[in-house]
Write a protein that holds these residues in place. Structure first.
Motif, PDB file in Angstrom:
ATOM      1  N   ASP A 125       0.390  -1.355  -0.127  1.00 24.52           N
ATOM      2  CA  ASP A 125      -0.194  -0.023  -0.347  1.00 24.52           C
ATOM      3  C   ASP A 125       1.030   1.320   0.421  1.00 24.52           C
ATOM      4  OD1 ASP A 125       0.937  -0.322   2.538  1.00 24.52           O
ATOM      5  OD2 ASP A 125      -1.346  -0.453   3.270  1.00 24.52           O
ATOM      6  N   ARG A 126       2.303   1.232   0.738  1.00 27.39           N
ATOM      7  CA  ARG A 126       2.982   2.664   0.726  1.00 27.39           C
ATOM      8  C   ARG A 126       3.425   2.712  -0.609  1.00 27.39           C
ATOM      9  NH1 ARG A 126       0.960   0.441   5.486  1.00 27.39           N
ATOM     10  NH2 ARG A 126       1.674   1.658   7.399  1.00 27.39           N
ATOM     11  N   ALA A 127       4.079   1.098  -1.352  1.00 29.46           N
ATOM     12  CA  ALA A 127       4.290   1.586  -2.328  1.00 29.46           C
ATOM     13  C   ALA A 127       3.254   1.901  -3.273  1.00 29.46           C
ATOM     14  CB  ALA A 127       4.916   0.273  -2.873  1.00 29.46           C
ATOM     15  N   GLU A 128       3.063   2.080  -3.570  1.00 31.59           N
ATOM     16  CA  GLU A 128       1.000   2.115  -4.549  1.00 31.59           C
ATOM     17  C   GLU A 128       1.252   4.071  -4.413  1.00 31.59           C
ATOM     18  OE1 GLU A 128      -3.525   1.368  -5.891  1.00 31.59           O
ATOM     19  OE2 GLU A 128      -2.422   0.103  -4.300  1.00 31.59           O
ATOM     20  N   ALA A 129       1.145   3.711  -2.976  1.00 27.02           N
ATOM     21  CA  ALA A 129       0.936   5.908  -2.637  1.00 27.02           C
ATOM     22  C   ALA A 129       1.737   6.361  -3.224  1.00 27.02           C
ATOM     23  CB  ALA A 129       0.625   5.512  -1.018  1.00 27.02           C
TER      24      ALA A 129
END
Length: 182
Positions: free
Chosen positions: A136-140
């Motif tokens: 989720d952090r990488a996608e953000a």
């Protein structure tokens, strides 16, 4: 083929801040392909990326006096200017009244061989480092820095408070920087 190092680029920026046109031309020659690649990646439109790159160099000419060597690569400063300008253009494109949207856009021919070669040089390291982040952090990070989403759009997408999204991005970027400097 000679390579231009960090100190060379810093020296060019310093001379540009004094109005040195030859230094500006040398800086353009040394960095324009990379900055064009950044703009092209964000905008996904060759003609608009070319215009954006011109605007970036105007901004560099105007802002060179504010550049401060801080031990980091001067390319980071230049790439940040290019990325921010491209994102500004992307946001303007999204909010233009009466815009016909993507249906009216003509597909671009895509990046040329030079842009692909430049992008490939760093892609593997970045992908590997992005893989160390929670999904989720990488996608953000991808959505904000590559696709031009706002922090608020991310907060809505992930159903998280705005400050949590800011923390995710700050910590994710710190972790990426650590990974890329190893």
């Amino acid at each position: 083929m000679s390579t231009t190092g960090r100190q060379d680029i810093e020296a060019m920026i310093a001379r540009v801040s004094l109005g040195d046109r030859k230094a500006f031309a040398a800086l353009y020659s040394a960095t324009s392909a990379k900055l064009f690649g950044v703009a092209l990646r964000v905008l996904n439109d060759r003609a608009e990326a070319e215009e954006c790159t011109q605007e970036v160099f105007i901004r560099i000419w105007d802002a060179a006096g504010r550049y401060q060597s801080n031990g980091l690569s001067p390319m980071t400063w230049l790439i940040t200017i290019a990325r921010n300008r491209a994102i500004d253009r992307l946001r303007t494109r999204k909010t233009r009244p009466g815009d016909l949207g993507e249906a009216a856009e003509v597909p671009s021919a895509g990046p040329g061989p030079e842009a692909l070669a430049i992008a490939a040089s760093d892609r593997e390291r970045i992908v590997a480092c992005m893989g160390t982040l929670p999904q989720d952090r990488a996608e953000a990070i991808r959505r904000v820095y590559l696709e031009g989403e706002t922090y608020q759009e991310l907060a809505d997408r992930f159903s998280m408070p705005l400050n949590t999204i800011r923390t995710w991005l700050r910590r994710g970027l710190q972790k990426l920087r650590e990974c890329l400097t190893e």
